[in-house]
Design a protein around this motif. Structure first.
Motif, short mmCIF file in Angstrom:
data_model
loop_
_atom_site.label_atom_id
_atom_site.label_comp_id
_atom_site.label_asym_id
_atom_site.label_seq_id
_atom_site.Cartn_x
_atom_site.Cartn_y
_atom_site.Cartn_z
N ARG B 100 4.75 28.65 -13.41
CA ARG B 100 5.87 29.46 -13.92
C ARG B 100 5.60 30.93 -13.65
O ARG B 100 4.50 31.42 -13.91
CB ARG B 100 6.05 29.24 -15.42
N ILE B 101 6.59 31.60 -13.12
CA ILE B 101 6.47 33.02 -12.82
C ILE B 101 7.53 33.78 -13.61
O ILE B 101 8.72 33.49 -13.51
CB ILE B 101 6.66 33.28 -11.31
N LEU B 102 7.07 34.72 -14.44
CA LEU B 102 8.01 35.51 -15.24
C LEU B 102 8.17 36.89 -14.58
O LEU B 102 7.18 37.53 -14.23
CB LEU B 102 7.45 35.66 -16.66
N VAL B 103 9.41 37.30 -14.40
CA VAL B 103 9.68 38.59 -13.74
C VAL B 103 10.31 39.55 -14.75
O VAL B 103 11.32 39.22 -15.37
CB VAL B 103 10.61 38.38 -12.52
N ALA B 104 9.71 40.72 -14.90
CA ALA B 104 10.19 41.67 -15.92
C ALA B 104 10.14 43.10 -15.39
O ALA B 104 9.52 43.39 -14.37
CB ALA B 104 9.32 41.56 -17.18
N GLY B 105 10.83 43.99 -16.10
CA GLY B 105 10.80 45.40 -15.71
C GLY B 105 11.95 46.20 -16.28
O GLY B 105 12.81 45.66 -17.00
N ASP B 197 12.00 48.48 -28.73
CA ASP B 197 11.11 47.50 -29.36
C ASP B 197 11.75 46.12 -29.49
O ASP B 197 11.09 45.10 -29.30
CB ASP B 197 10.71 47.99 -30.76
N GLU B 198 13.03 46.13 -29.81
CA GLU B 198 13.72 44.86 -30.01
C GLU B 198 13.72 44.02 -28.73
O GLU B 198 13.41 42.83 -28.75
CB GLU B 198 15.15 45.16 -30.43
N LEU B 199 14.08 44.68 -27.63
CA LEU B 199 14.13 43.95 -26.36
C LEU B 199 12.74 43.56 -25.87
O LEU B 199 12.56 42.54 -25.23
CB LEU B 199 14.87 44.79 -25.30
N LEU B 200 11.76 44.39 -26.20
CA LEU B 200 10.39 44.03 -25.82
C LEU B 200 9.94 42.79 -26.59
O LEU B 200 9.29 41.90 -26.04
CB LEU B 200 9.43 45.19 -26.10
N ALA B 201 10.32 42.76 -27.87
CA ALA B 201 9.96 41.61 -28.70
C ALA B 201 10.56 40.32 -28.12
O ALA B 201 9.94 39.26 -28.13
CB ALA B 201 10.43 41.83 -30.13
N GLU B 202 11.78 40.46 -27.60
CA GLU B 202 12.44 39.31 -26.98
C GLU B 202 11.62 38.81 -25.78
O GLU B 202 11.41 37.62 -25.60
CB GLU B 202 13.85 39.71 -26.52
N LEU B 203 11.14 39.77 -25.01
CA LEU B 203 10.35 39.44 -23.82
C LEU B 203 9.04 38.75 -24.21
O LEU B 203 8.59 37.80 -23.57
CB LEU B 203 10.07 40.72 -23.03
N VAL B 204 8.45 39.23 -25.30
CA VAL B 204 7.22 38.62 -25.81
C VAL B 204 7.49 37.16 -26.15
O VAL B 204 6.70 36.27 -25.81
CB VAL B 204 6.69 39.39 -27.04
N LYS B 205 8.63 36.91 -26.79
CA LYS B 205 8.98 35.53 -27.17
C LYS B 205 9.18 34.66 -25.92
O LYS B 205 8.76 33.50 -25.90
CB LYS B 205 10.27 35.52 -28.00
#
Ligand SMILES: Nc1nc2c(ncn2[C@@H]2O[C@H](COP(=O)(O)OP(=O)(O)OP(=O)(O)O)[C@@H](O)[C@H]2O)c(=O)[nH]1
Ligand SMILES: Nc1nc2c(ncn2[C@@H]2O[C@H](COP(=O)(O)OP(=O)(O)OP(=O)(O)O)[C@@H](O)[C@H]2O)c(=O)[nH]1
Ligand SMILES: [Mg+2]
Ligand SMILES: [Mg+2]
Lengths: 282, 305
Positions: B100-105, B197-205
């Motif tokens: 699995r490859i997760l792409v973020a930015g 922070d909210e969107l980062l938390a989503e990414l963490v999940k």
């Protein structure tokens, strides 16, 4: 964004001013090396008077003086013809979103308008603007897939004129300023809308991502050469980017920042206000 | 742009000519010029400062080579130091389980385009890539990935238009991948600012749900001084495993990459060099160093000397 000047306050309210540190802080705001050094030099020239003075206020005032006293909103044309606004910029800066935001802004102000989906290249770019046009309830003109963007704008003008719309806002595809043929394509859009109204396009707004560093100045230079710019929309100011490069663009090219984007929602948008811009940094 | 920098450096180093050895006094002005050049290339100012200190130590006392100019010699030292910082080896994708490859930015960095480009690259290598759209926020983001997937012949998972929860979309995507009989799944996520922070938390999940073996941070080559903050925050929250720099087909010098590399310690895996699907290249640290310095030819010149 906050914290930038706050940091300065803590450092520089003392009698001794650390000029290197001041310069570093300005560079950190992406004002650019040249401009940062110039600001420091200008302030150093008044150094004797600066002791025990709040250097933050001094620096702010100094930057404020580089910006125009006020920037004009976008008034409709007196002729009643549609005012043509081209939204241009490199890839991914926020053109489509800003087009929607601007449409929403104008509509709320009581203006009538039409949108042109002139990004016929990027995957689902038309669909993206279509969603926005429905959300802000503004008519949209699009062409067949891979249509000539100039033709789309031409048709959109016809439609805008037929509806007696006051504005036509054209969302164009992202293009790097180094791509000669793509810059030519933009000139063609300019030429073709010029056939409808020799004074069009009336506004060419370059969308600049506030996270961008020195390259934004180069982007502005090259776009300005291809299609003379009348303003900047600085986006993503809700991020950590300070967008200081818009000051450098103003200084070198005399192109004012007209609007700012501060989020992904349609209301996260406002006319540029230099005082607010600088105050928000505090 | 590039030749301008070259001129500048040459000018700065003129004073060095005729000296047998590089010494503190005869390079201080040149170092100031180099510092400016690095800052103009968007190298973080702290990174630039450290770099200059290191170079000074290395350069002091070196014999000035006869066959090349002192400026070229110092540029070579700079180049080597930067290659070191950028990571000497090129790093391939980790294709181990669970594939699995997760792409973020950040917003607009090039994540969706790059996800599809990666899929094409894997496909060409005879692998079985799958694309999963997790950006349920941006208008037509799912459609964008679907169109790209179709153009390269790679299946795309499209969450239902009513799905508003990105974490759930990712989980449904995993199920879908299973139904597809597995493959290397690339998860494209929505753009977000690192101060959100909210969107980062989503990414963490999402990361917790996926447990991907690759977490790729996609960044625009034109990123300015915020690169440190961006890379640090993303890395602290989702533990990045690789970097991808996009839009290198422009003339941004890409100095931000030095900061991102240094902050995360992650290898740079690929670079994007155009909007087309095949315009993804493996990363070459030496070319990148030369680009940031804007002095490619000089390096080979000194190498020969
Ligand atoms: N946080 C934030 N995101 C923004 C802002 N403006 C645009 N975006 C986001 O930036 C990304 C790119 O926006 P688009 O409007 O698609 O950019 P574009 O310039 O049209 O992109 P191309 O047409 O592909 O060149 C999207 O994720 C937007 O939601 C802003 O002011 N703040
Ligand atoms: N010239 C060039 N353009 C690129 C490159 N990579 C991506 N793009 C363009 O950059 C723009 C944004 O790309 P996307 O893939 O939509 O970016 P994103 O990060 O998914 O954007 P959001 O999801 O809105 O945050 C599009 O116009 C792409 O075609 C590249 O390497 N070179
Ligand atoms: Mg767009
Ligand atoms: Mg995307």
């Amino acid at each position: 964004m906050a914290g930038f000047f706050t940091k300065l306050v803590q450092r520089f309210t003392k009698a001794e001013i650390d000029w290197d540190d001041l310069e570093a802080q300005l560079i950190a705001g992406d004002l650019g090396v040249k401009l940062s050094m110039q600001i420091v030099e200008d302030l150093q020239a008044q150094a004797r008077k600066l002791h025990d003075v709040d250097i933050v206020e001094v620096t702010k005032k100094h930057i404020r003086a580089l910006l125009p006293a006020y920037t004009t909103p976008l008034p409709p044309l007196i002729s009643g013809k549609p005012k043509v606004v081209l939204v241009v910029g490199v890839n991914g800066t926020g053109k489509t979103t800003s087009t929607a935001k601007l449409a929403n802004f104008l509509k709320k102000r009581g203006n009538s308008l039409v949108l042109a989906a002139a990004d016929t290249f990027r995957a689902a770019a038309v669909e993206q603007l279509e969603v926005w046009s429905k959300r802000v309830d503004v008519p949209l003109v699009k062409g067949p897939p891979n249509a000539d963007p100039a033709a789309v704008c031409f048709d959109a003008y016809t439609s805008a004129a037929a509806r007696s719309a006051q504005f036509l806002i054209c969302d164009t595809a992202g293009r790097l300023h180094t791509r000669h043929n793509l810059m030519e394509e933009l000139r063609k859009v300019q030429r073709i809308v010029g056939k409808k109204d020799p004074t069009a396009p009336h506004e060419v707004l370059l969308v600049v991502d506030a996270t961008t560093g020195g390259n934004a100045l180069q982007q502005a230079r090259e776009f300005h050469k291809a299609v003379p710019l009348t303003g900047i929309i600085a986006t993503k100011l809700d991020g950590s980017g300070k967008g200081g490069v818009v000051v450098a663009i103003q200084q070198e090219l005399g192109i004012p920042t007209r609007f700012v984007g501060t989020g992904e929602q349609v209301d996260d948008f406002a006319p540029f206000n230099a005082d607010t811009y600088l105050d928000q940094m505090l | 742009m590039l030749s301008l920098l070259q001129e500048k450096l040459e000018g700065a180093f003129k004073k060095l000519r005729g000296h047998a050895k590089i010494s503190e006094s005869n390079i201080s002005e040149s170092m100031r010029e180099i510092r400016m050049a690095l800052l103009e290339a968007d190298v973080d100012f702290k990174v630039a400062k450290d770099l200059i200190e290191n170079i000074k130590t290395k350069a002091l006392g070196e014999e000035v080579l006869r066959t090349v100019s002192p400026s070229q010699q110092i540029v070579k030292i700079f180049h080597d130091e930067m290659v070191e910082l950028l990571g000497r080896e090129t790093a391939p994708l980790d294709l181990g389980q669970p594939q699995r490859i997760l792409v973020a930015g950040l917003n607009g960095a090039g994540k969706t385009t790059t996800s599809a480009k990666l899929a094409l690259l894997l496909k060409k290598q005879g692998k079985r890539p799958l694309l999963v759209a997790c950006d349920v926020f941006r208008p037509a983001a799912v459609k964008q990935l679907a169109v790209l997937g179709e153009s390269i012949g790679v299946p795309v998972f499209q969450p239902s238009p009513d799905e508003k929860d990105a974490v759930r979309a990712a989980q449904q995507g995993m199920e879908w991948v299973k139904q597809q009989g597995g493959g290397i799944a690339i998860y494209d996520t929505a753009g977000r600012q690192e101060v959100d922070d909210e969107l980062l938390a989503e990414l963490v999940k999402i990361r917790e749900s996926l447990q991907p073996q690759e977490v790729l941070l996609v960044a625009d080559a034109a990123t300015g001084q915020q690169a440190v903050s961006v890379a640090k925050t993303f890395n602290d929250s989702i533990k990045v495993t690789g970097l991808i720099l996009t839009k290198l087909d422009g003339d941004a010098r890409g100095g931000a990459l030095l900061s991102m590399k240094q902050v995360t310690g992650c290898p740079v895996k690929f670079v994007g060099v155009g909007e087309k699907m095949e315009q993804l290249e493996v990363f070459h640290p030496d070319r990148m160093a030369q680009r940031i310095l804007g002095m490619g030819d000089v390096v080979s010149l000194v190498e020969k000397a």
